[in-house]
Scaffold this motif. Sequence first.
Motif, PDB file in Angstrom:
ATOM      1  N   VAL A 189      -4.384  -2.262  -7.686  1.00 24.76           N
ATOM      2  CA  VAL A 189      -3.460  -1.352  -8.006  1.00 24.76           C
ATOM      3  C   VAL A 189      -4.059  -0.046  -8.818  1.00 24.76           C
ATOM      4  O   VAL A 189      -5.124  -0.366  -9.435  1.00 24.76           O
ATOM      5  N   TYR A 234       3.170   4.162 -14.420  1.00 25.36           N
ATOM      6  CA  TYR A 234       3.682   4.161 -13.004  1.00 25.36           C
ATOM      7  C   TYR A 234       2.323   3.622 -12.131  1.00 25.36           C
ATOM      8  O   TYR A 234       1.365   3.891 -12.351  1.00 25.36           O
ATOM      9  N   CYS A 235       2.695   2.841 -11.243  1.00 21.01           N
ATOM     10  CA  CYS A 235       1.601   2.080 -10.565  1.00 21.01           C
ATOM     11  C   CYS A 235       1.904   1.959  -9.121  1.00 21.01           C
ATOM     12  O   CYS A 235       2.938   2.031  -8.457  1.00 21.01           O
ATOM     13  N   LEU A 236       0.728   2.338  -8.596  1.00 23.13           N
ATOM     14  CA  LEU A 236       0.573   2.415  -6.986  1.00 23.13           C
ATOM     15  C   LEU A 236      -0.155   1.432  -6.435  1.00 23.13           C
ATOM     16  O   LEU A 236      -1.286   0.982  -6.734  1.00 23.13           O
ATOM     17  N   TRP A 292       0.886  -1.031  -0.016  1.00 19.11           N
ATOM     18  CA  TRP A 292       0.046   0.109   0.021  1.00 19.11           C
ATOM     19  C   TRP A 292       0.839   1.286  -0.107  1.00 19.11           C
ATOM     20  O   TRP A 292       1.719   1.476   0.747  1.00 19.11           O
ATOM     21  N   GLY A 293       0.610   2.095  -0.982  1.00 18.36           N
ATOM     22  CA  GLY A 293       1.525   3.471  -0.963  1.00 18.36           C
ATOM     23  C   GLY A 293       2.636   3.580  -1.798  1.00 18.36           C
ATOM     24  O   GLY A 293       3.101   4.439  -1.864  1.00 18.36           O
ATOM     25  N   LYS A 294       3.117   2.279  -2.022  1.00 17.71           N
ATOM     26  CA  LYS A 294       4.337   2.025  -2.567  1.00 17.71           C
ATOM     27  C   LYS A 294       4.252   2.235  -4.097  1.00 17.71           C
ATOM     28  O   LYS A 294       3.191   1.684  -4.972  1.00 17.71           O
ATOM     29  N   HIS A 295       5.064   2.946  -4.883  1.00 14.93           N
ATOM     30  CA  HIS A 295       5.155   3.170  -6.513  1.00 14.93           C
ATOM     31  C   HIS A 295       6.061   1.983  -7.225  1.00 14.93           C
ATOM     32  O   HIS A 295       7.076   1.774  -6.523  1.00 14.93           O
TER      33      HIS A 295
END
Length: 266
Positions: free
Chosen positions: A69, A60-62, A27-30
């Motif tokens: 995601v 870009y994936c979050l 969670w919250g990581k790119h």
Amino acid sequence: MSDLLSKAPQPTATRVEGFLGDRELQWGKHKKIKVGKVFRNFHCKPCDDQRTFESGDELYCLGLDKHAVSIDATLRCTACQSSVAAWFLIASKDEISGFAPEVRIERYTENLRDRAERIGKDPGQFADLIKRAQVAYDAELGAGATVYLRWILESITYHVANIAGIPTTGKNNGRVPFRDLLERVNEERRIIPQRFSSNGYKLFGELSEIIHGNSTEEEALKKFEPCLQLVLGIVEEVNRDNVFAKAIDELGWGSANIDEIAGDAS
């Protein structure tokens, strides 16, 4: 994955190659991902023509959780390099970091930055209202989106009535009830597709129920697409397309013989 993103907002689940390296994206990581380029067609304003907009090689994936995601992409016109932005919420029943997850687009939105416009069947003078309805729908404002659909239905009915010389006012200059006006207009200048001609006023009632708060936002959002198709059908006077039969069915109007209706109009 690139094909799925390029076809957004198509909701059909599709199995894709693993794109997270078989590791959960917390969670919250790119994370930068390479899934192929995304291609979208828009009307490019600087070019004043339909153009293909493409993304770069990396998106870009979050991370959201084990099953979802979000993916951000910027796309450029292949002719003039004008750029727009797109965002996708991707979900999977199984863990999305798997080797070949089956994923679907839960939500898609875009910021065209006044550089481009969507390409569609927007009907002339009602194009702006259709765009506003779509923007409200994308922002998950179901009742707000529906307001524009009813506005279109009312406007075109009064517009045709004026052209045909059909009175829109009665005694004491009061407005003719909309049900009566719609029936009269449709009798003289068919504006309701044949396939749901008996339900023209029912469509108006469906839109009104939503606007007056008699439906939840979730229900309003669910009904937006079929209602949009029916309103567009009236505007365009299209009565030979199976999409109308499908829209009637989705609204639950009790059309027991959808296939027969579709066949009669083909």
